[in-house]
Each structure stands twice: as C-alpha cells, then as structure tokens.
Write a protein that holds these residues in place. Structure first.
Motif, short mmCIF file in Angstrom:
data_model
loop_
_atom_site.label_atom_id
_atom_site.label_comp_id
_atom_site.label_asym_id
_atom_site.label_seq_id
_atom_site.Cartn_x
_atom_site.Cartn_y
_atom_site.Cartn_z
N LEU A 71 0.80 -1.22 0.00
CA LEU A 71 0.00 0.00 0.00
C LEU A 71 0.83 1.27 0.00
N ASN A 72 2.15 1.16 0.19
CA ASN A 72 3.01 2.36 0.20
C ASN A 72 4.31 2.17 -0.56
N THR A 73 4.43 1.08 -1.32
CA THR A 73 5.66 0.77 -2.03
C THR A 73 5.43 0.82 -3.53
N ILE A 74 6.38 1.41 -4.25
CA ILE A 74 6.29 1.49 -5.71
C ILE A 74 7.55 0.89 -6.34
N ASN A 75 7.39 0.33 -7.51
CA ASN A 75 8.52 -0.26 -8.22
C ASN A 75 9.12 0.77 -9.18
N THR A 76 10.41 1.02 -9.03
CA THR A 76 11.07 2.07 -9.81
C THR A 76 12.36 1.54 -10.44
N LYS A 77 12.93 2.36 -11.30
CA LYS A 77 14.20 2.04 -11.95
C LYS A 77 15.11 3.25 -11.86
N ALA A 78 16.37 3.03 -11.48
CA ALA A 78 17.32 4.13 -11.31
C ALA A 78 17.84 4.61 -12.66
N GLU A 79 17.78 5.92 -12.90
CA GLU A 79 18.28 6.52 -14.13
C GLU A 79 19.60 7.26 -13.91
N VAL A 80 19.68 8.03 -12.83
CA VAL A 80 20.88 8.80 -12.50
C VAL A 80 21.10 8.69 -10.99
N ILE A 81 22.37 8.56 -10.59
CA ILE A 81 22.70 8.46 -9.17
C ILE A 81 23.72 9.54 -8.82
N GLU A 82 23.43 10.32 -7.77
CA GLU A 82 24.33 11.39 -7.34
C GLU A 82 24.70 11.19 -5.87
N PRO A 83 25.82 10.50 -5.59
CA PRO A 83 26.24 10.33 -4.19
C PRO A 83 26.80 11.62 -3.62
N LEU A 84 26.33 12.01 -2.43
CA LEU A 84 26.74 13.27 -1.81
C LEU A 84 27.38 13.06 -0.44
N GLY A 85 27.76 11.82 -0.16
CA GLY A 85 28.39 11.54 1.12
C GLY A 85 27.38 11.04 2.13
N ALA A 86 26.78 11.94 2.89
CA ALA A 86 25.82 11.56 3.93
C ALA A 86 24.49 11.09 3.35
N GLU A 87 24.23 11.46 2.09
CA GLU A 87 22.98 11.07 1.45
C GLU A 87 23.24 10.86 -0.03
N ILE A 88 22.23 10.36 -0.71
CA ILE A 88 22.38 10.09 -2.14
C ILE A 88 21.10 10.49 -2.85
N PHE A 89 21.25 11.22 -3.96
CA PHE A 89 20.10 11.58 -4.78
C PHE A 89 19.98 10.53 -5.89
N ILE A 90 18.79 9.97 -6.03
CA ILE A 90 18.57 8.97 -7.07
C ILE A 90 17.39 9.41 -7.92
N TYR A 91 17.65 9.58 -9.20
CA TYR A 91 16.60 9.94 -10.15
C TYR A 91 15.99 8.64 -10.67
N LEU A 92 14.69 8.49 -10.43
CA LEU A 92 14.00 7.23 -10.69
C LEU A 92 12.90 7.42 -11.72
N THR A 93 12.57 6.33 -12.40
CA THR A 93 11.38 6.32 -13.24
C THR A 93 10.44 5.25 -12.71
N CYS A 94 9.16 5.56 -12.80
CA CYS A 94 8.12 4.60 -12.43
C CYS A 94 7.05 4.71 -13.51
N GLY A 95 7.15 3.83 -14.49
CA GLY A 95 6.28 3.94 -15.65
C GLY A 95 6.58 5.23 -16.39
N LYS A 96 5.58 6.08 -16.59
CA LYS A 96 5.77 7.34 -17.31
C LYS A 96 6.25 8.47 -16.40
N HIS A 97 6.35 8.21 -15.10
CA HIS A 97 6.68 9.25 -14.14
C HIS A 97 8.19 9.27 -13.82
N SER A 98 8.73 10.48 -13.72
CA SER A 98 10.12 10.67 -13.28
C SER A 98 10.09 11.31 -11.89
N ILE A 99 10.79 10.72 -10.95
CA ILE A 99 10.81 11.23 -9.58
C ILE A 99 12.23 11.18 -9.05
N ILE A 100 12.48 11.96 -8.00
CA ILE A 100 13.80 11.97 -7.38
C ILE A 100 13.65 11.61 -5.90
#
Length: 368
Positions: A303-332
């Motif tokens: 009820l709160n989990t979505i299946n995504t695919k990683a497109e771009v990964i930006e490691p920043l040390g303490a955290e990491i930004f991951i640009y994901l796609t989920c079907g037609k949607h792009s999210i970070i």
C-alpha cells in the motif's frame, strides 16, 4: 528598532506589475526573509521600503511613521547590497565611517561606533586595508559594518551572499544569524535561495509574480505549504509532483497514478472524499521516498511501495540523490547513502504517506 508594515503596496513599471497589493507586517526584532524566484517582486518590495523605489499605491510604515514621502536618508534604515558598494579609494575604517561623517557625527563617537562594529564582525585588523586587499567575505563584513555603525531602526539586506562561494556562504549565513541575535535588530533579508531562507529566518515571506503566497516559520511552511508553488519552491531537491486520481475502494481511498497505486492515510479521508474519481496532483518530497532495504520508521507494504528504476545516481556523502522512473513518471529520491543501487537497476521505493500532499489541479491549492 521598529516593526515594518506594508498596506496594499503595489509597484508598477509602465504595464508591468512588479509588486501586487502586498500586505505584510514585520515585527520588531524579527529576522524576516522575502524569498522567491527571480522577478517575483522581492527586491522591488525591499527597495520600496528603503525609499529607492516610489510605491505606485499603498502605504509603508516604519515604526508608527508613514514613510511614503520620506527621503531614504531620513527613514532610519541601513541597506547592505549584493555588490558591497565599497569606496575603493578609502580604507575599511573610512568606508565604515563615511555615512557618519556626512551626518556630522562627532569624531569621538564615529571612532567608537566603528571600533564596536569592527569588534562584532571580527575585522579589527582590517581597518587600514583598502577593499582591493580584502577577500569577498571580508568585503561583505565591511559592508555589514557600515550598516551597523548607523544603528538604524531596520536593516535591509539585498541578496548579500550571492557573490560568495558555497563554503563562504554557509559561514556568512551563520555570522549574520549571530549578528541578528547580538544586535536584537529588525532585519528584512531578500534572497532567491530557499536554503538561506530556511536556515536564517524567524519568518519567511514567499513571493511569486508580485504577490505573497505564504507567510510562516520556515518549518511550518515546509510541512504545511498552502499551494503547489510554495510546496515546489521550499525544499531541496524540489517536491515531486505526479498527476494522479483519487479512487475509492471498499471504503478506503487510494492515489492512482496508473504506474502505481498507493493508499492514502486515513487522516486524509475527510479532505479528499469530494475528489473521489477526480484528477489531483500527488506531491511527495524526495526525503520521504526511501529504499526498502534501509528503512526503520515505516513498515513497507503493497500500500506504500512502488517499483522504480534508477536513471541517475548522485552520491553526496551523507545522502544520495537517485533519479528514478516509475512507468511514465520521473521522480527523485533523497536517500540513505548506504543504498547500493546502480544505474538501470530496479528499486522498491517506500513512500512516507503521512508526509505527502495532494493538490487541486485547477486552483493548485493544497487539499491536504
């Protein structure tokens, strides 16, 4: 010090409305930040307070005094500009003292004020240097010192840190915040940088297209934005917005984005009931999107989990930004740095649904 009140303030440049009927009250000793994108009217508002721009309509009060027809020099304000505006032929001492000399202050009092300001800012050893011998941060301190010696009712800062490098901006943010506490001053600070607004302000005034969209304490605005613009502007990276539909099934409400469907929290039900079967905009902040492998406070489920695919990964040390796609949607997602995902790999991303938002696609106002 004093409060500042703007009543129905408007400023037009021919056919362009830069400030549109702004009504705000900045309290005595408050650190108020006007924040918004370029062209939103924040600097024009500040310049109107300073008297550098004449208001087309409306009233400006500093303390109990209406100052619309008062010259800038008589408004008892001090302004710190983006470009420092130091006199290159004068040393630091004389740059700081110049305004007091013009006002015929006694030499002894000028010296006392300059020395006090230099001590507050930690620039006592720079008083005999010329501006060209100073770093950017030192020049900014001198510009601030020139304002401090005036002992004005209100300090006005116009994007004072934008010319500094990233590391120095962080240091100067802290310095200006400490200065505010030490002077117990009324400060009105303009910036386009929402990080500066969030970290420095007692209250922020978010502007766009000449209007004030929301006023509040930084975390209040972050957690409870009034509309889609505020939600997208405050927070870094910006909130993800996903075109969706509210669906009611067996008494429960779901957010259906075609590529995924998640269950709305029960606390949302009363506010989204009228939107059942209708289009909405679903908003989730990057920091409320988690790698299923590294999560403790939320229980993952279908009820709160979505299946995504990683497109771009930006490691920043303490955290990491991951640009994901989920079907037609792009999210970070702004995730735990332990996340081991690689580009083109699939990830189960868990949403903290209690912290999500839903917006009306027509009015762009927040529903919940």
């Amino acid at each position: 010090m004093a409060n500042v009140i703007l009543k129905n303030l408007s400023k037009k440049f021919k056919e362009v409305t830069a400030v549109d009927n702004v009504n705000i009250e900045i309290k005595d000793k408050e650190f108020a930040v006007l924040v918004g994108p370029s062209g939103c009217g924040k600097t024009t508002t500040l310049r109107a307070i300073a008297g550098l721009e004449e208001a087309t309509s409306g009233e400006i009060y500093i303390g109990d005094r209406l100052v619309n027809d008062v010259q800038p020099k008589d408004r008892d304000i001090a302004m710190v500009f983006q470009n420092y505006a130091l006199y290159p032929h004068m040393d630091v001492y004389n740059n700081m003292a110049f305004g007091l000399k013009l006002r015929k202050f006694p030499k002894k009092e000028i010296d006392q004020r300059v020395q006090e300001a230099a001590e507050i800012l930690g620039i006592e050893n720079l008083l005999k240097r010329k501006p060209k011998q100073l770093s950017g941060g030192q020049r900014q301190r001198v510009a601030v010192g020139r304002a401090i010696v005036r002992k004005p009712k209100v300090f006005l800062f116009d994007e004072p840190l934008s010319n500094l490098d990233a590391k120095l901006r962080v240091a100067m943010r802290a310095e200006i915040s400490k200065l505010h506490r030490r002077l117990e001053a009324t400060i009105i600070y303009v910036t386009h940088d929402q990080v500066e607004a969030m970290t420095m302000a007692t209250r922020i005034f978010i502007m766009n297209e000449g209007r004030v969209h929301q006023i509040g304490a930084p975390l209040e605005v972050y957690r409870k934005p009034n509309n889609k613009f505020v939600a997208g502007f405050i927070g870094s990276p910006a909130m993800n917005f996903i075109d969706s539909k509210i669906v009611k099934e067996n008494g429960d409400y779901f957010i259906d984005a075609e590529s995924f469907k998640v269950k709305a929290p029960q606390a949302f039900y009363s506010k989204i009931a009228d939107y059942a079967g209708k289009e909405v905009i679903f908003g989730v902040r990057p920091e409320d999107l988690h790698d299923k492998q590294f999560i403790s406070q939320i229980t993952p489920s279908a009820l709160n989990t979505i299946n995504t695919k990683a497109e771009v990964i930006e490691p920043l040390g303490a955290e990491i930004f991951i640009y994901l796609t989920c079907g037609k949607h792009s999210i970070i997602g702004k995730m735990d740095s332990r996340t081991q995902i690689e580009v083109d790999q699939n990830m189960e991303a868990v949403l903290d649904m209690e912290k999500t938002h839903i917006f009306d696609p027509k009015t762009l106002l927040v529903i919940v």
